[in-house]
Write an enzyme that holds these catalytic residues in place. Structure first.
Site, PDB file in Angstrom:
ATOM      1  N   GLY A   1       0.703  -1.146   0.159  1.00  0.00           N
ATOM      2  CA  GLY A   1      -0.134   0.058   0.423  1.00  0.00           C
ATOM      3  C   GLY A   1       0.907   1.197   0.250  1.00  0.00           C
TER       4      GLY A   1
ATOM      5  N   CYS B   1       5.973   0.233   8.096  1.00  0.00           N
ATOM      6  CA  CYS B   1       5.576   1.340   6.832  1.00  0.00           C
ATOM      7  C   CYS B   1       7.402   1.766   6.768  1.00  0.00           C
ATOM      8  CB  CYS B   1       5.247   2.578   8.373  1.00  0.00           C
ATOM      9  SG  CYS B   1       4.010   4.295   7.619  1.00  0.00           S
ATOM     10  N   LEU B   2       6.111   2.291   5.085  1.00  0.00           N
ATOM     11  CA  LEU B   2       7.906   2.382   3.986  1.00  0.00           C
ATOM     12  C   LEU B   2       8.093   3.965   4.859  1.00  0.00           C
ATOM     13  CD1 LEU B   2       6.571   1.661   0.778  1.00  0.00           C
ATOM     14  CD2 LEU B   2       8.022   0.547   2.024  1.00  0.00           C
TER      15      LEU B   2
ATOM     16  N   HIS C   1      -3.416   7.209   7.278  1.00  0.00           N
ATOM     17  CA  HIS C   1      -2.220   7.778   6.561  1.00  0.00           C
ATOM     18  C   HIS C   1      -2.728   8.635   6.217  1.00  0.00           C
ATOM     19  CE1 HIS C   1       1.631   5.775   6.634  1.00  0.00           C
ATOM     20  NE2 HIS C   1       1.439   5.476   5.840  1.00  0.00           N
TER      21      HIS C   1
HETATM   22  O1  LIG Z   1       0.985   2.992   4.120  1.00  0.00           O
HETATM   23  C1  LIG Z   1       1.717   2.302   3.448  1.00  0.00           C
HETATM   24  N1  LIG Z   1       3.048   1.743   3.864  1.00  0.00           N
HETATM   25  O2  LIG Z   1       3.659   2.037   4.485  1.00  0.00           O
HETATM   26  C2  LIG Z   1       3.473   0.141   3.220  1.00  0.00           C
HETATM   27  C3  LIG Z   1       3.549  -0.490   3.684  1.00  0.00           C
HETATM   28  C4  LIG Z   1       1.798  -0.971   3.623  1.00  0.00           C
HETATM   29  C5  LIG Z   1       1.562  -2.243   4.890  1.00  0.00           C
HETATM   30  C6  LIG Z   1       1.586  -2.457   6.417  1.00  0.00           C
HETATM   31  C7  LIG Z   1       0.944  -2.789   7.289  1.00  0.00           C
HETATM   32  C8  LIG Z   1      -1.131  -3.597   6.174  1.00  0.00           C
HETATM   33  C9  LIG Z   1      -0.432  -2.500   4.682  1.00  0.00           C
HETATM   34  C10 LIG Z   1       4.131  -2.206   3.967  1.00  0.00           C
HETATM   35  O3  LIG Z   1       3.535  -2.671   2.176  1.00  0.00           O
HETATM   36  N2  LIG Z   1       5.036  -2.393   4.311  1.00  0.00           N
HETATM   37  N3  LIG Z   1       5.204  -1.688   5.305  1.00  0.00           N
HETATM   38  C11 LIG Z   1       7.127  -2.228   5.679  1.00  0.00           C
HETATM   39  C12 LIG Z   1       7.212  -3.705   5.166  1.00  0.00           C
HETATM   40  C13 LIG Z   1       7.039  -4.307   3.998  1.00  0.00           C
HETATM   41  C14 LIG Z   1       5.418  -3.489   3.415  1.00  0.00           C
HETATM   42  C15 LIG Z   1       4.877  -4.836   4.530  1.00  0.00           C
HETATM   43  O4  LIG Z   1       4.228  -4.715   5.068  1.00  0.00           O
HETATM   44  N4  LIG Z   1       4.658  -6.015   3.239  1.00  0.00           N
HETATM   45  C16 LIG Z   1       3.567  -7.111   3.291  1.00  0.00           C
HETATM   46  C17 LIG Z   1       2.951  -7.284   4.749  1.00  0.00           C
HETATM   47  C18 LIG Z   1       2.261  -8.345   4.580  1.00  0.00           C
HETATM   48  C19 LIG Z   1       1.812  -9.379   3.888  1.00  0.00           C
HETATM   49  C20 LIG Z   1       3.220  -9.103   2.286  1.00  0.00           C
HETATM   50  N5  LIG Z   1       3.802  -7.968   2.814  1.00  0.00           N
HETATM   51 NI    NI Z   2       2.568   3.222   5.935  1.00  0.00          NI
END
Ligand SMILES: O=CN(O)C[C@@H](CC1CCCC1)C(=O)N1NCCC[C@H]1C(=O)Nc1ccccn1
Ligand code: NI
Length: 183
Positions: free
Chosen positions: A60, A110-111, A157
């Site tokens: 996301g 979170c990125l 967010h």
């Molecule tokens: O606002 C948007 N962001 O900050 C990107 C985040 C959004 C997710 C965080 C939790 C739910 C939505 C994101 O994608 N990540 N956060 C950092 C680590 C990598 C990645 C991630 O959680 N990947 C993932 C998780 C479960 C299954 C597969 N992949």
């Molecule tokens: Ni995030």
């Protein structure tokens, strides 16, 4: 294309602002931003592109994370059961939700956060959402599991909320009432 340098990190005011609703028809600039949010997610799962541009994988991405305070985010989740989910949500809302809660048993990241923050982040287990697509057409979806969790993370967010705001300060791994973990 969006790269990691375009993603603002904790401490940047954009992450704590309430984003504003988008008017239709979209300006070319807003349309391009919306498409770029989704493209980032697709690129971040392409081994060659992600490697070449050093992209952190994401499912996301919300406009405030690239310092655009508009109510837009993209979701791109391909490794869930059923059909892959890949869409841009404009002026998104949760119209109803389950009483039951859920949480990622591994916690959330979170990125925009360059550190590991441990703890369970309570989310609604099932949600019914409404949003607009790039053409201004309204749509509804019923989401559960990872898609529901991700949608709630992105909607936060748009309201200046970070995932760790939801973690219990005294007991980060506190049992969440009527919650079933999502592994
Ligand atoms: O606002 C948007 N962001 O900050 C990107 C985040 C959004 C997710 C965080 C939790 C739910 C939505 C994101 O994608 N990540 N956060 C950092 C680590 C990598 C990645 C991630 O959680 N990947 C993932 C998780 C479960 C299954 C597969 N992949
Ligand atoms: Ni995030």
């Amino acid at each position: 294309m969006i790269q990691m340098k375009d993603i603002v990190r904790e401490g940047h005011p954009a992450l704590r602002k309430k984003a504003v609703e988008v008017e239709f028809p979209l300006t070319d600039k807003t349309r391009e931003i919306s498409e770029e949010l989704l493209q980032y997610l697709i690129n971040s799962h392409d081994p060659d592109i992600a490697d070449k541009y050093n992209l952190r994988a994401g499912i996301g991405l919300a406009a405030p994370q690239i310092d655009v305070s508009k109510r837009i985010f993209a979701l791109h989740i391909t490794e869930i059961e059923g059909e892959p989910l890949s869409f841009v949500a404009i002026n998104p809302k949760i119209v109803s939700h389950s009483v039951e809660q859920t949480y990622l048993s591994s916690g959330e990241g979170c990125l925009s956060v360059d550190r590991d923050i441990k703890g369970f982040v309570p989310r609604y287990k099932r949600i019914t959402i409404s949003a607009y697509d790039l053409e201004g057409k309204s749509f509804k979806k019923r989401l559960k599991g990872l898609a529901a969790i991700a949608f709630q993370h992105e909607l936060d967010h748009l309201n200046g909320v970070m995932f760790y705001d939801h973690i219990n300060k005294n007991d980060p791994f506190q049992e969440i009432p009527n919650a079933v973990p999502f592994d």
